[in-house]
Design an enzyme around this catalytic site. Structure first.
Site, PDB file in Angstrom:
ATOM      1  N   HIS A  63       0.824  -1.298   0.006  1.00 23.99           N
ATOM      2  CA  HIS A  63       0.179   0.102  -0.057  1.00 23.99           C
ATOM      3  C   HIS A  63       0.923   1.227  -0.161  1.00 23.99           C
ATOM      4  O   HIS A  63       0.503   1.981  -0.629  1.00 23.99           O
ATOM      5  CB  HIS A  63      -0.975  -0.165   1.188  1.00 23.99           C
ATOM      6  CG  HIS A  63      -2.122   1.136   1.339  1.00 23.99           C
ATOM      7  ND1 HIS A  63      -1.799   2.065   2.326  1.00 23.99           N
ATOM      8  CD2 HIS A  63      -3.130   1.442   0.385  1.00 23.99           C
ATOM      9  CE1 HIS A  63      -2.857   3.045   1.885  1.00 23.99           C
ATOM     10  NE2 HIS A  63      -3.586   2.453   1.073  1.00 23.99           N
ATOM     11  N   ASP A 105      -6.345   1.872  -1.753  1.00 23.48           N
ATOM     12  CA  ASP A 105      -6.840   1.515  -0.796  1.00 23.48           C
ATOM     13  C   ASP A 105      -7.738   0.250  -0.792  1.00 23.48           C
ATOM     14  O   ASP A 105      -7.553  -0.546  -0.048  1.00 23.48           O
ATOM     15  CB  ASP A 105      -7.720   2.683  -0.527  1.00 23.48           C
ATOM     16  CG  ASP A 105      -7.044   3.996   0.124  1.00 23.48           C
ATOM     17  OD1 ASP A 105      -5.827   3.900   0.198  1.00 23.48           O
ATOM     18  OD2 ASP A 105      -7.424   4.857   0.460  1.00 23.48           O
TER      19      ASP A 105
END
Length: 138
Positions: A63, A105
């Site tokens: 991420h 996300d």
């Protein structure tokens, strides 16, 4: 230190992406980002260094790398659109930045769900100084 900043941001009422990301995590894992993911391992939360401790921490590493690849975007504050249909997060319309942030996300939230069976409580509120292995490159 990382935990302090995350809690401080939550207390001042951050709007936008961080709250959206929290909602995605909650939808996918049934766990709130705080306390379960905000300071987990070496990469979940603000910053990161060393080698990811496990598969969940690797979700955060990936991420972080996803955010790093975004140019001229504000991934922690830009607001994007998404929907939730039958257990699937669908990123909506918006600017190229908003779409890319949403995809970063979404991928992390899915990764957290896929790795729930190996989540280790011992890595919650993990101390940064324990992350001493050489850092990996994105």
């Amino acid at each position: 230190m990382r935990t302090f900043w995350i809690v401080a941001l939550l207390l001042v009422g951050v709007e936008g992406n961080l709250l959206q990301f929290n909602k995605m995590i909650k939808m996918m894992t049934k766990k709130n980002a705080f306390p379960f993911y905000t300071s987990y391992g070496c990469y979940c939360g603000w910053g990161g260094r060393g080698r990811p401790k496990d598969a969940t921490d690797r979700c955060c590493f990936v991420h972080d790398c996803c955010y790093e690849k975004l140019t001229n975007c504000s991934p922690k504050t830009d607001i994007y659109s998404y929907s939730w249909k039958r257990g699937v997060i669908i990123c909506g319309k918006g600017t190229p930045c908003e779409k890319q942030i949403c995809e970063c996300d979404r991928a992390a939230a899915v990764c957290f769900r896929e790795n729930l069976p190996t989540y280790k409580k011992r890595y919650m509120f993990y101390l940064d100084f324990l992350c001493t292995d050489p850092s990996e490159k994105c």
